[in-house]
Design an enzyme around this catalytic site. Structure first.
Site, PDB file in Angstrom:
ATOM      1  N   LYS A  83     -28.846  65.068  46.309  1.00 16.42           N
ATOM      2  CA  LYS A  83     -29.216  64.587  45.106  1.00 16.42           C
ATOM      3  C   LYS A  83     -29.606  63.094  45.395  1.00 16.42           C
ATOM      4  O   LYS A  83     -30.908  62.673  44.657  1.00 16.42           O
ATOM      5  CB  LYS A  83     -27.985  64.550  43.959  1.00 16.42           C
ATOM      6  CG  LYS A  83     -27.431  65.922  43.846  1.00 16.42           C
ATOM      7  CD  LYS A  83     -26.223  65.658  42.630  1.00 16.42           C
ATOM      8  CE  LYS A  83     -25.132  65.024  42.981  1.00 16.42           C
ATOM      9  NZ  LYS A  83     -24.268  65.576  43.966  1.00 16.42           N
ATOM     10  N   ARG A 127     -21.478  65.435  34.469  1.00 16.28           N
ATOM     11  CA  ARG A 127     -20.685  66.087  35.405  1.00 16.28           C
ATOM     12  C   ARG A 127     -19.517  67.269  34.597  1.00 16.28           C
ATOM     13  O   ARG A 127     -18.907  67.769  35.407  1.00 16.28           O
ATOM     14  CB  ARG A 127     -19.941  65.350  36.281  1.00 16.28           C
ATOM     15  CG  ARG A 127     -20.488  65.229  37.809  1.00 16.28           C
ATOM     16  CD  ARG A 127     -19.782  64.075  38.680  1.00 16.28           C
ATOM     17  NE  ARG A 127     -20.004  64.366  39.970  1.00 16.28           N
ATOM     18  CZ  ARG A 127     -20.632  63.396  40.691  1.00 16.28           C
ATOM     19  NH1 ARG A 127     -21.440  62.515  40.025  1.00 16.28           N
ATOM     20  NH2 ARG A 127     -20.423  63.541  42.101  1.00 16.28           N
ATOM     21  N   ARG A 186     -21.946  62.327  57.231  1.00 10.29           N
ATOM     22  CA  ARG A 186     -22.081  61.484  56.203  1.00 10.29           C
ATOM     23  C   ARG A 186     -21.113  60.074  56.365  1.00 10.29           C
ATOM     24  O   ARG A 186     -21.454  59.106  56.556  1.00 10.29           O
ATOM     25  CB  ARG A 186     -22.807  61.617  55.021  1.00 10.29           C
ATOM     26  CG  ARG A 186     -23.120  60.371  54.069  1.00 10.29           C
ATOM     27  CD  ARG A 186     -23.537  60.961  53.039  1.00 10.29           C
ATOM     28  NE  ARG A 186     -22.497  60.872  52.122  1.00 10.29           N
ATOM     29  CZ  ARG A 186     -22.509  61.328  50.757  1.00 10.29           C
ATOM     30  NH1 ARG A 186     -23.427  61.678  50.206  1.00 10.29           N
ATOM     31  NH2 ARG A 186     -21.384  61.493  49.792  1.00 10.29           N
ATOM     32  N   ARG A 191     -17.778  55.483  52.835  1.00 10.05           N
ATOM     33  CA  ARG A 191     -17.319  55.634  51.517  1.00 10.05           C
ATOM     34  C   ARG A 191     -15.979  56.313  51.586  1.00 10.05           C
ATOM     35  O   ARG A 191     -15.811  57.120  52.509  1.00 10.05           O
ATOM     36  CB  ARG A 191     -18.266  56.842  50.816  1.00 10.05           C
ATOM     37  CG  ARG A 191     -19.441  56.195  50.146  1.00 10.05           C
ATOM     38  CD  ARG A 191     -20.426  57.318  49.711  1.00 10.05           C
ATOM     39  NE  ARG A 191     -19.710  57.749  48.908  1.00 10.05           N
ATOM     40  CZ  ARG A 191     -20.181  58.922  47.943  1.00 10.05           C
ATOM     41  NH1 ARG A 191     -21.612  58.814  47.961  1.00 10.05           N
ATOM     42  NH2 ARG A 191     -19.733  59.872  47.165  1.00 10.05           N
ATOM     43  N   ARG A 227     -13.623  67.426  46.369  1.00 17.66           N
ATOM     44  CA  ARG A 227     -14.787  67.083  45.492  1.00 17.66           C
ATOM     45  C   ARG A 227     -15.643  68.404  45.290  1.00 17.66           C
ATOM     46  O   ARG A 227     -16.219  68.646  44.039  1.00 17.66           O
ATOM     47  CB  ARG A 227     -15.677  65.901  46.114  1.00 17.66           C
ATOM     48  CG  ARG A 227     -14.990  64.699  45.913  1.00 17.66           C
ATOM     49  CD  ARG A 227     -15.773  63.787  47.050  1.00 17.66           C
ATOM     50  NE  ARG A 227     -17.106  63.515  46.854  1.00 17.66           N
ATOM     51  CZ  ARG A 227     -17.735  63.076  47.926  1.00 17.66           C
ATOM     52  NH1 ARG A 227     -17.123  62.796  49.119  1.00 17.66           N
ATOM     53  NH2 ARG A 227     -18.920  62.941  47.840  1.00 17.66           N
TER      54      ARG A 227
HETATM   55  P1  AMP Z   1     -21.452  60.523  43.898  1.00 16.18           P
HETATM   56  O1  AMP Z   1     -22.011  59.133  44.506  1.00 16.18           O
HETATM   57  O2  AMP Z   1     -22.551  61.090  42.721  1.00 16.18           O
HETATM   58  O3  AMP Z   1     -21.315  61.510  44.830  1.00 16.18           O
HETATM   59  O4  AMP Z   1     -20.108  59.994  43.030  1.00 16.18           O
HETATM   60  C1  AMP Z   1     -18.920  59.679  43.787  1.00 16.18           C
HETATM   61  C2  AMP Z   1     -17.804  59.769  42.814  1.00 16.18           C
HETATM   62  O5  AMP Z   1     -18.035  58.928  41.584  1.00 16.18           O
HETATM   63  C3  AMP Z   1     -17.442  61.169  42.227  1.00 16.18           C
HETATM   64  O6  AMP Z   1     -16.496  61.983  43.129  1.00 16.18           O
HETATM   65  C4  AMP Z   1     -16.373  60.624  41.087  1.00 16.18           C
HETATM   66  O7  AMP Z   1     -15.264  60.449  41.389  1.00 16.18           O
HETATM   67  C5  AMP Z   1     -17.157  59.591  40.602  1.00 16.18           C
HETATM   68  N1  AMP Z   1     -18.445  59.943  39.638  1.00 16.18           N
HETATM   69  C6  AMP Z   1     -19.781  59.634  39.806  1.00 16.18           C
HETATM   70  N2  AMP Z   1     -20.518  60.432  38.789  1.00 16.18           N
HETATM   71  C7  AMP Z   1     -19.385  60.804  37.971  1.00 16.18           C
HETATM   72  C8  AMP Z   1     -19.525  61.435  36.521  1.00 16.18           C
HETATM   73  N3  AMP Z   1     -20.553  61.762  36.028  1.00 16.18           N
HETATM   74  N4  AMP Z   1     -18.274  61.574  36.239  1.00 16.18           N
HETATM   75  C9  AMP Z   1     -17.342  61.600  36.481  1.00 16.18           C
HETATM   76  N5  AMP Z   1     -17.064  60.727  37.825  1.00 16.18           N
HETATM   77  C10 AMP Z   1     -18.265  60.630  38.294  1.00 16.18           C
END
Ligand code: AMP
Length: 189
Positions: A13, A88, A127, A133, A144
């Site tokens: 994404k 989400r 990654r 991370r 996840r």
């Molecule tokens: P990402 O970088 O999009 O993979 O997000 C990393 C982490 O941030 C996710 O696993 C969630 O813990 C949190 N996170 C990011 N976006 C959201 C969202 N829209 N709702 C809830 N948690 C989020």
């Protein structure tokens, strides 16, 4: 141009969002990045967020909705944006509807990238070697993926009913996937 890009963790994404913002000259809003910025600043939001992120869980909807509302009201968003990793949950999707309605904005497309689960897990493990991370480790990666299918996948139907959902194969070279996305977006624009 107002878009959102969704799909399971590791599907690309963020990588594709970066290509799309260059092409359309719009703003990239990644809620994962916004939350990681808050964690780096050690803000109140950051402290709460890290307790969820480190477990692979979703940060509460209320936090996300107020963060996104604030970000969307900034002037650089006037030209258009791509939401990456938001919404989400169903509550986030309906909360976003209300925010957009009040702002007089309309989403043009929801792009859903898909790929095989095994491929996603191995991409994320790779990654994790460089990303630094806290959530790119095997146990959390699997959590996840599970959370995606339980809490996020149901919103595909939400956007399908609105007739703006486009399912796109996320497997393959980065540029090929970008071409697939642009073809769909330009065809429907
Ligand atoms: P990402 O970088 O999009 O993979 O997000 C990393 C982490 O941030 C996710 O696993 C969630 O813990 C949190 N996170 C990011 N976006 C959201 C969202 N829209 N709702 C809830 N948690 C989020």
């Amino acid at each position: 141009m107002k878009l959102l890009i969704m799909g399971p963790p590791g599907v690309g994404k963020g990588t594709q969002a970066k290509k799309i913002i260059e092409y359309f000259n719009i703003v990239h809003i990644s809620t994962g990045s916004l939350l990681r910025d808050e964690i780096r600043k050690n803000s109140n939001i950051g402290v709460v967020a890290s307790s969820f992120i480190d477990k692979g869980r979703l940060v509460p909807d209320k936090t996300l909705l107020s963060m996104v509302k604030k970000r969307l009201s900034e002037t650089d968003c006037d030209n258009g944006y791509i939401l990456d990793g938001f919404p989400r949950t169903i509550d986030q999707a309906s909360g976003l509807e209300k925010i957009l309605e009040k702002m007089g904005h309309n989403l043009d497309f929801a792009i859903s990238l898909y790929a095989e689960k095994d491929e996603l897990v191995s991409r994320l493990i790779k990654r994790g070697n460089d990303s630094g991370r806290s959530d790119d480790n095997i146990k959390i990666i699997i959590e996840r993926q599970k959370i995606y299918w339980e809490q996020t996948a149901p919103i595909l139907d939400f956007y399908k009913k609105k007739n703006i959902l486009n399912n796109i194969n996320g497997l393959g070279k980065i540029n090929i996937v970008t071409k697939r996305i642009l073809k769909v977006v330009e065809k429907n624009a």
